[in-house]
Design a protein around this motif. Structure first.
Motif, PDB file in Angstrom:
ATOM      1  N   LEU A   1       0.833  -1.201   0.000  1.00  9.70           N
ATOM      2  CA  LEU A   1       0.000   0.000   0.000  1.00  9.70           C
ATOM      3  C   LEU A   1       0.870   1.255   0.000  1.00  9.70           C
ATOM      4  CD1 LEU A   1      -2.913   1.029   0.136  1.00  9.70           C
ATOM      5  CD2 LEU A   1      -2.753   0.922   2.620  1.00  9.70           C
ATOM      6  N   ALA A   2       1.970   1.223   0.746  1.00  8.31           N
ATOM      7  CA  ALA A   2       2.884   2.365   0.796  1.00  8.31           C
ATOM      8  C   ALA A   2       3.511   2.610  -0.567  1.00  8.31           C
ATOM      9  CB  ALA A   2       3.966   2.127   1.838  1.00  8.31           C
ATOM     10  N   ASP A   3       3.918   1.523  -1.249  1.00 12.45           N
ATOM     11  CA  ASP A   3       4.488   1.663  -2.588  1.00 12.45           C
ATOM     12  C   ASP A   3       3.453   2.215  -3.561  1.00 12.45           C
ATOM     13  OD1 ASP A   3       7.203   1.024  -2.633  1.00 12.45           O
ATOM     14  OD2 ASP A   3       6.794  -1.114  -2.496  1.00 12.45           O
ATOM     15  N   PHE A   4       2.263   1.658  -3.504  1.00 14.69           N
ATOM     16  CA  PHE A   4       1.237   2.078  -4.443  1.00 14.69           C
ATOM     17  C   PHE A   4       0.833   3.529  -4.225  1.00 14.69           C
ATOM     18  CE2 PHE A   4      -3.190   2.780  -5.577  1.00 14.69           C
ATOM     19  CZ  PHE A   4      -3.187   2.401  -6.903  1.00 14.69           C
ATOM     20  N   SER A   5       0.726   3.930  -2.961  1.00 17.01           N
ATOM     21  CA  SER A   5       0.240   5.270  -2.642  1.00 17.01           C
ATOM     22  C   SER A   5       1.335   6.322  -2.701  1.00 17.01           C
ATOM     23  CB  SER A   5      -0.380   5.284  -1.243  1.00 17.01           C
ATOM     24  OG  SER A   5       0.606   5.007  -0.260  1.00 17.01           O
ATOM     25  N   GLY A   6       2.621   5.875  -2.756  1.00 24.14           N
ATOM     26  CA  GLY A   6       3.721   6.836  -2.736  1.00 24.14           C
ATOM     27  C   GLY A   6       3.877   7.513  -1.394  1.00 24.14           C
ATOM     28  N   ARG A   7       3.557   6.804  -0.308  1.00 22.51           N
ATOM     29  CA  ARG A   7       3.619   7.378   1.043  1.00 22.51           C
ATOM     30  C   ARG A   7       4.455   6.499   1.971  1.00 22.51           C
ATOM     31  NH1 ARG A   7      -1.147   8.973  -1.212  1.00 22.51           N
ATOM     32  NH2 ARG A   7      -1.809  11.124  -0.834  1.00 22.51           N
ATOM     33  N   LYS A   8       5.623   6.125   1.502  1.00 22.97           N
ATOM     34  CA  LYS A   8       6.517   5.261   2.263  1.00 22.97           C
ATOM     35  C   LYS A   8       6.912   5.889   3.604  1.00 22.97           C
ATOM     36  CE  LYS A   8       9.878   3.732  -0.266  1.00 22.97           C
ATOM     37  NZ  LYS A   8       9.632   2.329  -0.655  1.00 22.97           N
TER      38      LYS A   8
ATOM     39  N   THR B   1       6.831  -3.338  20.329  1.00 24.32           N
ATOM     40  CA  THR B   1       7.557  -4.227  19.430  1.00 24.32           C
ATOM     41  C   THR B   1       6.984  -4.153  18.020  1.00 24.32           C
ATOM     42  OG1 THR B   1       7.977  -5.704  21.298  1.00 24.32           O
ATOM     43  CG2 THR B   1       8.367  -6.594  19.108  1.00 24.32           C
ATOM     44  N   ILE B   2       5.667  -4.051  17.912  1.00 23.59           N
ATOM     45  CA  ILE B   2       5.030  -3.896  16.593  1.00 23.59           C
ATOM     46  C   ILE B   2       5.493  -2.594  15.943  1.00 23.59           C
ATOM     47  CG2 ILE B   2       2.815  -3.427  15.454  1.00 23.59           C
ATOM     48  CD1 ILE B   2       1.545  -5.429  17.423  1.00 23.59           C
ATOM     49  N   GLY B   3       5.536  -1.520  16.718  1.00 22.43           N
ATOM     50  CA  GLY B   3       5.981  -0.244  16.174  1.00 22.43           C
ATOM     51  C   GLY B   3       7.408  -0.302  15.690  1.00 22.43           C
ATOM     52  N   PHE B   4       8.277  -0.922  16.477  1.00 20.51           N
ATOM     53  CA  PHE B   4       9.682  -1.032  16.084  1.00 20.51           C
ATOM     54  C   PHE B   4       9.830  -1.847  14.803  1.00 20.51           C
ATOM     55  CE2 PHE B   4      13.477  -3.748  16.146  1.00 20.51           C
ATOM     56  CZ  PHE B   4      14.464  -2.766  16.017  1.00 20.51           C
ATOM     57  N   SER B   5       9.265  -3.045  14.794  1.00 18.60           N
ATOM     58  CA  SER B   5       9.440  -3.923  13.635  1.00 18.60           C
ATOM     59  C   SER B   5       8.729  -3.389  12.405  1.00 18.60           C
ATOM     60  CB  SER B   5       8.935  -5.331  13.970  1.00 18.60           C
ATOM     61  OG  SER B   5       7.576  -5.304  14.357  1.00 18.60           O
ATOM     62  N   GLY B   6       7.593  -2.714  12.598  1.00 18.26           N
ATOM     63  CA  GLY B   6       6.864  -2.163  11.459  1.00 18.26           C
ATOM     64  C   GLY B   6       7.614  -1.033  10.785  1.00 18.26           C
ATOM     65  N   SER B   7       8.277  -0.175  11.566  1.00 17.04           N
ATOM     66  CA  SER B   7       8.995   0.955  10.964  1.00 17.04           C
ATOM     67  C   SER B   7      10.245   0.498  10.226  1.00 17.04           C
ATOM     68  CB  SER B   7       9.381   1.969  12.042  1.00 17.04           C
ATOM     69  OG  SER B   7      10.352   1.444  12.935  1.00 17.04           O
ATOM     70  N   ILE B   8      10.842  -0.617  10.683  1.00 20.19           N
ATOM     71  CA  ILE B   8      12.093  -1.087  10.097  1.00 20.19           C
ATOM     72  C   ILE B   8      11.929  -1.489   8.640  1.00 20.19           C
ATOM     73  CG2 ILE B   8      13.754  -2.993  10.156  1.00 20.19           C
ATOM     74  CD1 ILE B   8      14.379  -0.819  12.114  1.00 20.19           C
ATOM     75  N   VAL B   9      10.795  -2.101   8.291  1.00 17.71           N
ATOM     76  CA  VAL B   9      10.635  -2.556   6.910  1.00 17.71           C
ATOM     77  C   VAL B   9      10.630  -1.377   5.943  1.00 17.71           C
ATOM     78  CG1 VAL B   9       8.113  -2.624   6.990  1.00 17.71           C
ATOM     79  CG2 VAL B   9       9.331  -4.042   5.365  1.00 17.71           C
ATOM     80  N   PHE B  10      10.004  -0.262   6.329  1.00 12.47           N
ATOM     81  CA  PHE B  10      10.000   0.918   5.462  1.00 12.47           C
ATOM     82  C   PHE B  10      11.375   1.570   5.441  1.00 12.47           C
ATOM     83  CE2 PHE B  10       5.633   0.389   7.006  1.00 12.47           C
ATOM     84  CZ  PHE B  10       4.980   0.255   5.790  1.00 12.47           C
ATOM     85  N   TYR B  11      12.031   1.580   6.586  1.00 13.59           N
ATOM     86  CA  TYR B  11      13.393   2.117   6.668  1.00 13.59           C
ATOM     87  C   TYR B  11      14.340   1.327   5.769  1.00 13.59           C
ATOM     88  CZ  TYR B  11      18.026   2.795   8.788  1.00 13.59           C
ATOM     89  OH  TYR B  11      19.358   3.025   8.995  1.00 13.59           O
TER      90      TYR B  11
ATOM     91  N   LEU C   1      15.070  12.495   4.626  1.00 12.76           N
ATOM     92  CA  LEU C   1      14.509  11.666   3.565  1.00 12.76           C
ATOM     93  C   LEU C   1      13.521  12.483   2.732  1.00 12.76           C
ATOM     94  CD1 LEU C   1      13.906   8.348   5.539  1.00 12.76           C
ATOM     95  CD2 LEU C   1      15.613   8.733   3.748  1.00 12.76           C
ATOM     96  N   PRO C   2      13.510  12.271   1.412  1.00  6.83           N
ATOM     97  CA  PRO C   2      12.627  13.055   0.543  1.00  6.83           C
ATOM     98  C   PRO C   2      11.165  12.925   0.937  1.00  6.83           C
ATOM     99  CG  PRO C   2      14.223  11.823  -0.754  1.00  6.83           C
ATOM    100  CD  PRO C   2      14.346  11.322   0.654  1.00  6.83           C
ATOM    101  N   ALA C   3      10.431  13.992   0.694  1.00  9.60           N
ATOM    102  CA  ALA C   3       8.998  13.982   1.011  1.00  9.60           C
ATOM    103  C   ALA C   3       8.279  12.962   0.146  1.00  9.60           C
ATOM    104  CB  ALA C   3       8.413  15.377   0.769  1.00  9.60           C
ATOM    105  N   ASP C   4       7.225  12.391   0.683  1.00  8.42           N
ATOM    106  CA  ASP C   4       6.420  11.446  -0.087  1.00  8.42           C
ATOM    107  C   ASP C   4       5.826  12.153  -1.308  1.00  8.42           C
ATOM    108  OD1 ASP C   4       6.828   9.270   1.547  1.00  8.42           O
ATOM    109  OD2 ASP C   4       5.072   9.671   2.793  1.00  8.42           O
ATOM    110  N   PRO C   5       6.003  11.576  -2.500  1.00  9.17           N
ATOM    111  CA  PRO C   5       5.447  12.225  -3.689  1.00  9.17           C
ATOM    112  C   PRO C   5       3.953  12.000  -3.846  1.00  9.17           C
ATOM    113  CG  PRO C   5       6.514  10.185  -4.311  1.00  9.17           C
ATOM    114  CD  PRO C   5       6.767  10.357  -2.833  1.00  9.17           C
ATOM    115  N   GLY C   6       3.427  10.940  -3.175  1.00  9.27           N
ATOM    116  CA  GLY C   6       2.033  10.588  -3.396  1.00  9.27           C
ATOM    117  C   GLY C   6       1.879   9.912  -4.739  1.00  9.27           C
ATOM    118  N   ARG C   7       0.696   9.419  -5.000  1.00  8.63           N
ATOM    119  CA  ARG C   7       0.423   8.769  -6.281  1.00  8.63           C
ATOM    120  C   ARG C   7       0.263   9.827  -7.358  1.00  8.63           C
ATOM    121  NH1 ARG C   7       1.865   3.902  -7.906  1.00  8.63           N
ATOM    122  NH2 ARG C   7       0.436   2.975  -9.403  1.00  8.63           N
ATOM    123  N   PRO C   8       0.913   9.660  -8.537  1.00  9.79           N
ATOM    124  CA  PRO C   8       0.758  10.650  -9.607  1.00  9.79           C
ATOM    125  C   PRO C   8      -0.701  10.874  -9.954  1.00  9.79           C
ATOM    126  CG  PRO C   8       2.492   9.084 -10.145  1.00  9.79           C
ATOM    127  CD  PRO C   8       1.807   8.568  -8.914  1.00  9.79           C
TER     128      PRO C   8
END
Length: 468
Positions: A103-110, A147-157, A232-239
């Motif tokens: 969803l983050a990739d699709f929406s451009g909001r990583k 623990t969910i917050g830590f592990s969840g943020s790592i994948v995007f990082y 880190l660059p700002a999220d571009p969002g979906r074109p």
């Protein structure tokens, strides 16, 4: 503390056209390691497990942290409950991570998703300040959320690595991030250790000083994360016109389906994920239970345990750089194979280790290979995923799910064996099976070009990799 607000706002760069090796961006990216690494050090590895054991003893009015506690009507050994809580947290994040990252990739909001999980983890961590014998059950759930917050943020990082760095610098940048994390976490642990050991001099109760360490950890994490978020660059969002924003949920699943189809045609990627899944079961489990093992099996003093964790972090910095250099000479899979082999020896040593010099020697070896395995695994995966793919977060979600499921199984197996046999030494020895399997799977990659050749693959694969 460095003033994160002084950093200029990041330019609204297209997320998929970030300039490679930009010093400002890469430096800011490594600062998230500096920010979040205090959680695995202070909470999962050192102070929190010791405090957890003390709370279990206070609740059960016994001298053993293994004594059963009442949790939602079930009688569970206190030490096993902690490992089960870790398993539950990582199982949850493993289930939702693929959807969220696609969803983050699709929406451009990583970056937005990375921030959400960062703040969830940091605020939950700070809320552990209220952990007392009367709040054991509630605090268990707060620990799970942290623990969910830590592990969840790592994948995007992690998914930023192939976007901000050229391939030849993956290993060194990944190692630099882990080293930043080790240094930052050691600094905060020294502050927390000073508070706890000197609590009488500053007029605090030991329990209050310990809980204050949890609050400081959450503030450090959320505060220093601002440096990464500004760099880190700002999220571009979906074109505009690319898709209906209201279709996020359905398109998130579609994006995940594309990556799954691509994985079927990338055999080396599948081989590496299988190897990582097996050896990571052992690595992560040892990291999460080392302090409990020292406390319950070896009966080490709290100060000795925390100093040992400090030793692990310091040696870990050296290990991350040494294996980064080794990978440049002999290749990533060979360097990882050597690290996994050393972990097999660690399991044998863990079964026989006693309090004293042998424990500190074993801790030094763990530290040397701990950072190396994590750093090299991240950079190796970045080298294997298809070049110039726009959906890096979705690809890293599979890496993340592999990691999280391995932690779920590893910690659960450790807890069950310890509960059935009454000894964590048996659990430590059993982990050698995971390392043997991991080494076998890694050897299947030796001598091969890491990145799969997709020139003759199904046209749908090339279409998926181009983002169409």
């Amino acid at each position: 503390m460095r003033d994160a607000t002084a950093a200029p706002a990041a330019p609204a760069t297209d997320l998929y056209h970030i300039p490679k090796d930009d010093k400002r961006i890469t430096r800011g990216w490594t600062f998230y390691d500096w920010a979040n690494s205090v959680y695995p050090l202070v909470i999962t590895s050192s102070i929190f497990p010791i405090y957890w054991g003390a709370m279990v003893k206070a609740v059960t009015k016994t001298d053993s942290g293994k004594s059963p506690v009442d949790f939602l009507g079930f009688q569970v050994p206190g030490s096993s409950l902690l490992t089960y809580a870790i398993s539950a947290a990582f199982l949850f994040i493993a289930i939702i991570s693929p959807f969220l990252t696609s969803l983050a990739d699709f929406s451009g909001r990583k970056k937005l998703f990375m921030q959400i999980f960062c703040y969830l983890g940091a605020f939950s961590c700070a809320a552990l300040f209220f952990f007392t014998p009367d709040t054991l059950t509630l605090s268990t759930f707060v620990f799970v959320l942290a623990t969910i917050g830590f592990s969840g943020s790592i994948v995007f990082y992690n998914s930023y690595l192939p976007l901000i760095s050229s391939e030849e610098k993956y290993d060194s940048l990944s190692a630099r991030g882990f080293s930043m994390g080790y240094i930052g976490s050691v600094l905060l642990l020294l502050v927390c250790l000073g508070l706890i050991m000197g609590h009488e001099a500053i007029g605090l109760e030991e329990g209050f000083a310990t809980r204050l360490a949890f609050l400081l950890t959450g503030l450090w994490w959320a505060g220093f994360a601002q440096i990464a978020f500004f760099a880190l660059p700002a999220d571009p969002g979906r074109p505009a016109g690319a898709a209906d924003e209201s279709g996020w949920l359905l398109n998130g699943f579609r994006e995940l389906g594309k990556v799954w189809d691509q994985l079927k045609q990338l055999p080396n990627l599948k081989r590496f994920l299988l190897a990582y899944f097996t050896y990571n079961m052992g690595v992560q489990t040892v990291m999460y239970v080392a302090t409990i093992f020292g406390d319950e099996e070896l009966k080490l003093e709290s100060t000795a345990l925390i100093l040992t964790i400090l030793l692990l972090q310091i040696v870990g910095i050296l290990g991350a750089y040494l294996f980064s250099k080794l990978s440049e000479r002999i290749g990533n899979t060979r360097a990882l194979s050597w690290a996994v082999f050393i972990w097999m020896l660690i399991c044998i040593g863990g079964y026989f280790v006693q309090a004293g010099w042998s424990f500190y020697a074993l801790a030094a070896v763990i530290g040397l290979t701990m950072g190396a395995v994590q750093s090299l695994s991240r950079s190796t995966y970045s080298k294997i995923i298809p070049e110039n793919t726009p959906n890096t977060a979705a690809f890293f979600s599979f890496f993340d799910v592999t990691e999280k499921l391995s932690i779920v199984i590893g910690t659960a197996v450790f807890g069950v064996i310890a509960q059935l046999t009454g000894s964590m030494r048996n659990s430590i020895l059993s982990l050698i099976v995971f390392f043997v399997l991991g080494l076998i799977f890694l050897l299947r990659l030796r001598g091969k070009k890491l990145r799969d050749d997709v020139s003759g693959a199904d046209p749908k694969l090339a279409e998926g990799l181009s983002g169409n």
